[in-house]
Design a protein around this motif. Structure first.
Motif, PDB file in Angstrom:
ATOM      1  N   ASP A  99       5.504 -10.763   3.407  1.00 33.46           N
ATOM      2  CA  ASP A  99       4.477 -11.247   4.451  1.00 33.46           C
ATOM      3  C   ASP A  99       3.284 -11.111   3.580  1.00 33.46           C
ATOM      4  O   ASP A  99       3.034 -10.111   2.876  1.00 33.46           O
ATOM      5  N   ALA A 100       2.168 -11.864   3.931  1.00 27.66           N
ATOM      6  CA  ALA A 100       0.938 -11.765   3.221  1.00 27.66           C
ATOM      7  C   ALA A 100       0.317 -10.474   3.423  1.00 27.66           C
ATOM      8  O   ALA A 100      -0.263  -9.854   2.617  1.00 27.66           O
ATOM      9  N   LEU A 101       0.259  -9.984   4.672  1.00 29.29           N
ATOM     10  CA  LEU A 101      -0.453  -8.655   5.004  1.00 29.29           C
ATOM     11  C   LEU A 101       0.334  -7.465   4.281  1.00 29.29           C
ATOM     12  O   LEU A 101      -0.339  -6.623   3.825  1.00 29.29           O
ATOM     13  N   HIS A 102       1.627  -7.617   4.159  1.00 26.39           N
ATOM     14  CA  HIS A 102       2.089  -6.571   3.482  1.00 26.39           C
ATOM     15  C   HIS A 102       1.801  -6.385   1.934  1.00 26.39           C
ATOM     16  O   HIS A 102       1.767  -5.543   1.381  1.00 26.39           O
ATOM     17  N   VAL A 103       1.684  -7.648   1.368  1.00 29.52           N
ATOM     18  CA  VAL A 103       1.405  -7.653  -0.033  1.00 29.52           C
ATOM     19  C   VAL A 103       0.021  -7.321  -0.190  1.00 29.52           C
ATOM     20  O   VAL A 103      -0.363  -6.584  -1.012  1.00 29.52           O
ATOM     21  N   ALA A 104      -0.871  -7.537   0.964  1.00 24.46           N
ATOM     22  CA  ALA A 104      -2.314  -7.150   0.685  1.00 24.46           C
ATOM     23  C   ALA A 104      -2.455  -5.650   0.635  1.00 24.46           C
ATOM     24  O   ALA A 104      -3.248  -5.114  -0.086  1.00 24.46           O
ATOM     25  N   VAL A 105      -1.691  -4.896   1.667  1.00 17.18           N
ATOM     26  CA  VAL A 105      -1.758  -3.609   1.655  1.00 17.18           C
ATOM     27  C   VAL A 105      -1.217  -3.095   0.479  1.00 17.18           C
ATOM     28  O   VAL A 105      -1.764  -1.780   0.069  1.00 17.18           O
ATOM     29  N   GLN A 106      -0.134  -3.412   0.050  1.00 18.36           N
ATOM     30  CA  GLN A 106       0.307  -2.812  -1.228  1.00 18.36           C
ATOM     31  C   GLN A 106      -0.451  -2.866  -2.223  1.00 18.36           C
ATOM     32  O   GLN A 106      -0.546  -1.807  -3.097  1.00 18.36           O
ATOM     33  N   ARG A 107      -1.106  -3.963  -2.414  1.00 20.19           N
ATOM     34  CA  ARG A 107      -2.224  -3.887  -3.517  1.00 20.19           C
ATOM     35  C   ARG A 107      -3.216  -2.977  -3.451  1.00 20.19           C
ATOM     36  O   ARG A 107      -3.643  -2.513  -4.367  1.00 20.19           O
ATOM     37  N   LEU A 108      -3.779  -2.768  -2.181  1.00 24.88           N
ATOM     38  CA  LEU A 108      -4.650  -1.996  -1.901  1.00 24.88           C
ATOM     39  C   LEU A 108      -4.249  -0.502  -2.189  1.00 24.88           C
ATOM     40  O   LEU A 108      -4.996   0.440  -2.841  1.00 24.88           O
ATOM     41  N   MET A 109      -3.000  -0.236  -1.824  1.00 23.15           N
ATOM     42  CA  MET A 109      -2.573   1.245  -2.183  1.00 23.15           C
ATOM     43  C   MET A 109      -2.554   1.299  -3.738  1.00 23.15           C
ATOM     44  O   MET A 109      -2.577   2.294  -4.376  1.00 23.15           O
TER      45      MET A 109
END
Length: 225
Positions: free
Chosen positions: A117-127
């Motif tokens: 999911d795109a939101l999962h990917v974005a959050v993982q990048r932030l972390m």
């Protein structure tokens, strides 16, 4: 279907992602059915890939999604922008904060959508950028499931604000910083003009998103790390 396109009555076939099916569609379908009690609505809630393929194969009159579904044979427009929010039990140790920053997720149980999911990917990048390691992550298919698990104290969920508003009565909901963008896209097939009822439904959706919720406004103002 030709009769439907000419007369503006009959069947309206809508596809949307599950979170928008919970958080947006009921608010728009109600006034639409009041105006058009003779129109039969078929609402399907599926993932972004199925929505794109369904629209390309003529299964939907219009689609609403938080996923990217760009395709040369589709007319796609962003109708709303907001930011991801964190959801947690009201008695969670971090629940008193007005905003959760990515660094606050260090050592926490974090509940996310599936890895594709795109939101999962974005959050993982932030972390990763902030060198944040949660204690553990829980992945699931639906944002509604994330909210119910967070309400039971299973951890901090990260979802879009539309579904969070549905479950807000049992959750503490705060923006995530840095802002993790969430975009809502409306799409039609590029092969033929939308029917009159599809155009009217699209207008109601656009009117709905012009009235931004306080939560979405707040998420949109959050900046910084």
């Amino acid at each position: 279907m030709a009769v439907l396109r000419k007369s503006g009555t009959g069947v309206l076939r809508i596809g949307c992602t599950p979170s928008l099916g919970l958080g947006v569609m009921p608010k728009v379908i109600r006034p639409f059915t009041e105006r058009h009690p003779d129109v039969h609505i078929r609402l399907q809630t599926v993932g972004g890939h199925q929505l794109r393929e369904g629209l390309l194969h003529g299964l939907y009159d219009l689609v609403l999604t938080t996923s990217e579904i760009d395709h040369p044979h589709l007319d796609v427009n962003v109708v709303h922008q907001s930011g991801a929010v964190c959801v947690m039990h009201p008695e969670h140790p971090l629940a008193a904060r007005d905003t959760l920053r990515v660094r606050d997720l260090r050592g926490q149980f974090v509940i996310l959508l599936n890895a594709d999911d795109a939101l999962h990917v974005a959050v993982q990048r932030l972390m990763q950028k902030a060198a944040v390691e949660p204690l553990a992550t829980i992945e699931t298919t639906y944002s509604g499931t994330i909210c119910t698990m967070a309400a039971e104290g299973a951890g901090i969920g990260i979802v879009n604000p539309y579904v969070a508003a549905v479950f807000g009565h049992g959750l503490r909901v705060v923006p995530l910083a840095p802002r993790c963008p969430v975009e809502v896209r409306m799409a039609f097939s590029g092969h033929s003009a939308p029917s009159e009822i599809a155009e009217e439904f699209a207008a109601l959706l656009a009117a709905h998103f012009r009235v931004r919720s306080p939560l979405a406004e707040k998420a949109g103002r959050v900046r910084g790390g």
